[in-house]
Design an enzyme around this catalytic site. Structure first.
Site, PDB file in Angstrom:
ATOM      1  N   HIS A   1       0.832  -1.154  -0.012  1.00  0.00           N
ATOM      2  CA  HIS A   1      -0.191  -0.084   0.049  1.00  0.00           C
ATOM      3  C   HIS A   1       0.827   1.376   0.079  1.00  0.00           C
ATOM      4  O   HIS A   1       0.169   2.313   0.009  1.00  0.00           O
ATOM      5  CB  HIS A   1      -0.704   0.142   1.319  1.00  0.00           C
ATOM      6  CG  HIS A   1      -2.180  -0.720   1.260  1.00  0.00           C
ATOM      7  ND1 HIS A   1      -2.102  -2.074   1.002  1.00  0.00           N
ATOM      8  CD2 HIS A   1      -3.468  -0.416   0.932  1.00  0.00           C
ATOM      9  CE1 HIS A   1      -3.383  -2.428   1.107  1.00  0.00           C
ATOM     10  NE2 HIS A   1      -4.027  -1.666   0.880  1.00  0.00           N
TER      11      HIS A   1
ATOM     12  N   GLU B   1      -2.647 -16.260  24.312  1.00  0.00           N
ATOM     13  CA  GLU B   1      -3.039 -17.867  24.384  1.00  0.00           C
ATOM     14  C   GLU B   1      -1.617 -18.659  23.931  1.00  0.00           C
ATOM     15  O   GLU B   1      -1.376 -19.357  23.400  1.00  0.00           O
ATOM     16  CB  GLU B   1      -4.035 -18.170  23.312  1.00  0.00           C
ATOM     17  CG  GLU B   1      -5.204 -17.450  23.769  1.00  0.00           C
ATOM     18  CD  GLU B   1      -6.540 -18.373  23.696  1.00  0.00           C
ATOM     19  OE1 GLU B   1      -6.349 -19.550  23.390  1.00  0.00           O
ATOM     20  OE2 GLU B   1      -7.556 -17.847  23.830  1.00  0.00           O
TER      21      GLU B   1
HETATM   22  C1  LIG Z   1      -5.427  -8.411  24.114  1.00  0.00           C
HETATM   23  C2  LIG Z   1      -4.917  -9.389  25.089  1.00  0.00           C
HETATM   24  C3  LIG Z   1      -5.835 -10.173  25.469  1.00  0.00           C
HETATM   25  C4  LIG Z   1      -5.643 -11.288  26.556  1.00  0.00           C
HETATM   26  N1  LIG Z   1      -6.547 -11.883  26.912  1.00  0.00           N
HETATM   27  C5  LIG Z   1      -6.545 -13.119  27.987  1.00  0.00           C
HETATM   28  C6  LIG Z   1      -7.464 -13.783  28.593  1.00  0.00           C
HETATM   29  O1  LIG Z   1      -8.751 -13.640  28.211  1.00  0.00           O
HETATM   30  N2  LIG Z   1      -7.114 -14.396  29.617  1.00  0.00           N
HETATM   31  C7  LIG Z   1      -5.893 -14.788  30.205  1.00  0.00           C
HETATM   32  O2  LIG Z   1      -5.934 -15.400  31.029  1.00  0.00           O
HETATM   33  N3  LIG Z   1      -4.778 -13.905  29.526  1.00  0.00           N
HETATM   34  C8  LIG Z   1      -5.234 -13.056  28.354  1.00  0.00           C
HETATM   35  N4  LIG Z   1      -4.062 -12.285  27.934  1.00  0.00           N
HETATM   36  C9  LIG Z   1      -2.757 -12.388  28.357  1.00  0.00           C
HETATM   37  C10 LIG Z   1      -1.811 -13.225  27.565  1.00  0.00           C
HETATM   38  O3  LIG Z   1      -2.315 -14.522  27.204  1.00  0.00           O
HETATM   39  C11 LIG Z   1      -0.438 -13.073  28.095  1.00  0.00           C
HETATM   40  O4  LIG Z   1      -0.170 -11.455  27.670  1.00  0.00           O
HETATM   41  C12 LIG Z   1       0.740 -14.053  27.248  1.00  0.00           C
HETATM   42  O5  LIG Z   1       0.645 -15.182  27.546  1.00  0.00           O
HETATM   43  C13 LIG Z   1       2.134 -13.294  27.701  1.00  0.00           C
HETATM   44  O6  LIG Z   1       2.400 -13.138  28.792  1.00  0.00           O
HETATM   45  P1  LIG Z   1       2.873 -11.759  29.443  1.00  0.00           P
HETATM   46  O7  LIG Z   1       2.382 -10.783  28.870  1.00  0.00           O
HETATM   47  O8  LIG Z   1       3.212 -11.747  30.965  1.00  0.00           O
HETATM   48  O9  LIG Z   1       4.385 -11.878  28.735  1.00  0.00           O
HETATM   49  P2  LIG Z   1       5.742 -12.366  29.547  1.00  0.00           P
HETATM   50  O10 LIG Z   1       5.331 -13.815  29.977  1.00  0.00           O
HETATM   51  O11 LIG Z   1       6.423 -11.564  30.521  1.00  0.00           O
HETATM   52  O12 LIG Z   1       6.689 -12.611  28.222  1.00  0.00           O
HETATM   53  C14 LIG Z   1       7.436 -11.481  27.646  1.00  0.00           C
HETATM   54  C15 LIG Z   1       8.448 -12.213  26.755  1.00  0.00           C
HETATM   55  O13 LIG Z   1       9.348 -12.956  27.091  1.00  0.00           O
HETATM   56  C16 LIG Z   1       9.320 -14.151  26.320  1.00  0.00           C
HETATM   57  N5  LIG Z   1       9.626 -15.151  27.470  1.00  0.00           N
HETATM   58  C17 LIG Z   1       8.923 -15.726  28.634  1.00  0.00           C
HETATM   59  N6  LIG Z   1       9.233 -16.746  28.930  1.00  0.00           N
HETATM   60  C18 LIG Z   1      10.073 -17.244  28.083  1.00  0.00           C
HETATM   61  C19 LIG Z   1      10.637 -18.676  27.916  1.00  0.00           C
HETATM   62  N7  LIG Z   1      10.707 -19.577  29.002  1.00  0.00           N
HETATM   63  N8  LIG Z   1      11.564 -18.863  26.833  1.00  0.00           N
HETATM   64  C20 LIG Z   1      11.542 -17.820  26.030  1.00  0.00           C
HETATM   65  N9  LIG Z   1      11.110 -16.629  25.933  1.00  0.00           N
HETATM   66  C21 LIG Z   1      10.026 -16.307  26.885  1.00  0.00           C
HETATM   67  C22 LIG Z   1       7.819 -14.315  25.861  1.00  0.00           C
HETATM   68  O14 LIG Z   1       7.752 -15.121  24.793  1.00  0.00           O
HETATM   69  C23 LIG Z   1       7.579 -12.613  25.478  1.00  0.00           C
HETATM   70  O15 LIG Z   1       8.389 -12.489  24.324  1.00  0.00           O
HETATM   71  C24 LIG Z   1      -4.211 -11.537  26.883  1.00  0.00           C
HETATM   72  C25 LIG Z   1      -3.363 -10.537  26.689  1.00  0.00           C
HETATM   73  C26 LIG Z   1      -3.689  -9.584  25.716  1.00  0.00           C
HETATM   74  C27 LIG Z   1      -2.304  -8.631  25.238  1.00  0.00           C
END
Ligand SMILES: Cc1cc2nc3c(=O)[nH]c(=O)nc-3n(C[C@H](O)[C@H](O)[C@H](O)COP(=O)(O)OP(=O)(O)OC[C@H]3O[C@@H](n4cnc5c(N)ncnc54)[C@H](O)[C@@H]3O)c2cc1C
Length: 380
Positions: free
Chosen positions: A339, A364
């Site tokens: 685009h 998820e």
């Molecule tokens: C719009 C939205 C809707 C959501 N809806 C729901 C819901 O309905 N119910 C619910 O329970 N949750 C929900 N979530 C939460 C979502 O599932 C989490 O944000 C997600 O699982 C990641 O967790 P975190 O954000 O704490 O990231 P973190 O776990 O802090 O991760 C940060 C970074 O570190 C990396 N990382 C972490 N551990 C490791 C590892 N062992 N090895 C390598 N890399 C790693 C991750 O991949 C990521 O890149 C939602 C989130 C959003 C933004």
């Protein structure tokens, strides 16, 4: 091996395509601009039987398999990623209740879900995202009751309707245990003792709702336990296997929407005296995008088919979610590039689709978590 849809699936596809075109797509921009949650759409979907898509007929649903779920979620996502996300979470909760619930819980909650009461899934906490085993929300036993204290964050759907219910995953007492001690509770939204906290202002899927939930001495009867006490991690992970197929389907729909926008734009944008679609560089982009979209659908339908035939599908659900969500981001970015500067402007749908795609590799289970699941299965 059969790549054809059945007659019934083709009828469902036509129905959901018409619904998405007439009722969902026209709202997508407005939801994005205003952050309005599409309750009206879910009321219409309940009338069409779509809110009970994966609920057995004896509880008021359609009893359709996961392959139909992929079809419905992906068609919705092509029209509006926000609507598809809220719906995917709803189907995940339906699945959990049906798989782990007692007969009483199924009789109480599944007909309500089929009638359009939205479900929410409350696992994530401020200190427990990818590391879902480190929850800090506790349920203190008190006779036949549990007293729940703590908080959850980023919870979809819960803030939007009074008539809804949620699965809360928490720990059974204040002694910090590993995830072997987690317990799931299925709770009516009207239960006193919890409040909706901050409602998040998001980059994309702005018509979907995500909030904080704060529990202050929430008293729930032991009959609210979903599954067995101490088996909350099993409930959560069982739900996520199914939920990941849902988000893979959402990703396929978003990727296909981006591809369609790129094709339409490339055919009409004239530079150097011809539509840019005449340039081989653009044609090759489109060919790569379309191939990846097709591969994402195949992985997603395969995982769904494994689920439907009771095969272990965890690894394949993670492969589908990982590949489809990365593809949605890649294809949206490429469509944006096709685009040119216009892709950066809110006048074109690709601007919203590009933002909506961004969350798909995170919720998820992040892509990194999916790769952990896949490699664990390979190496065990
Ligand atoms: C719009 C939205 C809707 C959501 N809806 C729901 C819901 O309905 N119910 C619910 O329970 N949750 C929900 N979530 C939460 C979502 O599932 C989490 O944000 C997600 O699982 C990641 O967790 P975190 O954000 O704490 O990231 P973190 O776990 O802090 O991760 C940060 C970074 O570190 C990396 N990382 C972490 N551990 C490791 C590892 N062992 N090895 C390598 N890399 C790693 C991750 O991949 C990521 O890149 C939602 C989130 C959003 C933004």
């Amino acid at each position: 091996m059969d790549f054809e849809f059945t007659k019934e699936q083709l009828l469902l596809k036509k129905m959901i395509q018409d619904f998405a075109k007439n009722e969902v797509a026209p709202l997508a921009d407005e939801l994005d601009k205003t952050g309005h949650f599409p309750v009206e759409t879910f009321a219409k979907m309940a009338k069409l039987g779509l809110m009970g898509l994966n609920i057995p007929k004896e509880y008021g649903g359609q009893g359709l398999p996961d392959s139909c779920k992929v079809m419905v979620i992906s068609e919705l996502a092509k029209a509006c990623a926000s609507t598809a996300e809220a719906y995917a979470v709803h189907l995940l909760v339906n699945y959990i209740i049906n798989k782990f619930g007692s007969e009483e819980q199924k009789k109480e909650f599944l007909p309500r879900a089929a009638a359009g009461e939205l479900g929410a899934f409350c696992l994530t906490e401020p200190g427990a995202g990818s590391d879902a085993g480190s929850l800090q929300t506790f349920a203190q036993p008190d006779g036949d009751y549990f007293i729940i204290n703590g908080s959850k964050c980023f919870i979809s759907n819960l803030s939007e309707t009074e008539g809804s219910f949620a699965v809360f995953i928490t720990l059974p007492d204040r002694v910090k245990k590993n995830h072997g001690g987690m317990t799931a509770f299925l709770v009516d939204r009207r239960t006193p003792g919890f409040e909706i906290g901050k409602i998040e202002d998001k980059m994309g899927i702005r018509g979907a709702s995500v909030c904080e939930v704060v529990f202050s001495d929430m008293r729930v009867h032991k009959s609210c336990i979903l599954g067995k006490p101490g088996e909350g991690f099993k409930v959560a992970m069982g739900g996520l296997d199914s939920g990941r197929i849902g988000i893979a389907a959402q990703s396929c729909g978003v990727a296909e929407a981006a591809l369609n926008e790129a094709i339409a734009y490339a055919k009409t944008r004239v530079q150097f005296g011809k539509p840019i679609a005449d340039k081989q560089g653009i044609q090759f982009y489109l060919a790569e995008m379309a191939t990846k979209v097709e591969a994402a659908y195949l992985l997603t339908y395969k995982a769904a088919s494994m689920f439907d035939t009771n095969q272990p599908a965890g690894k394949n659900a993670s492969m589908a979610k990982f590949y489809a969500s990365e593809t949605a981001n890649e294809v949206a970015a490429r469509a944006f590039q096709i685009h040119g500067g216009y892709g950066y402007m809110k006048d074109y749908p690709i601007e919203r689709i590009y933002r909506d795609a961004r969350i798909l590799t995170v919720y998820e289970g992040t892509s990194e978590v999916q790769k952990t699941v896949i490699s664990r299965a390979l190496l065990k």
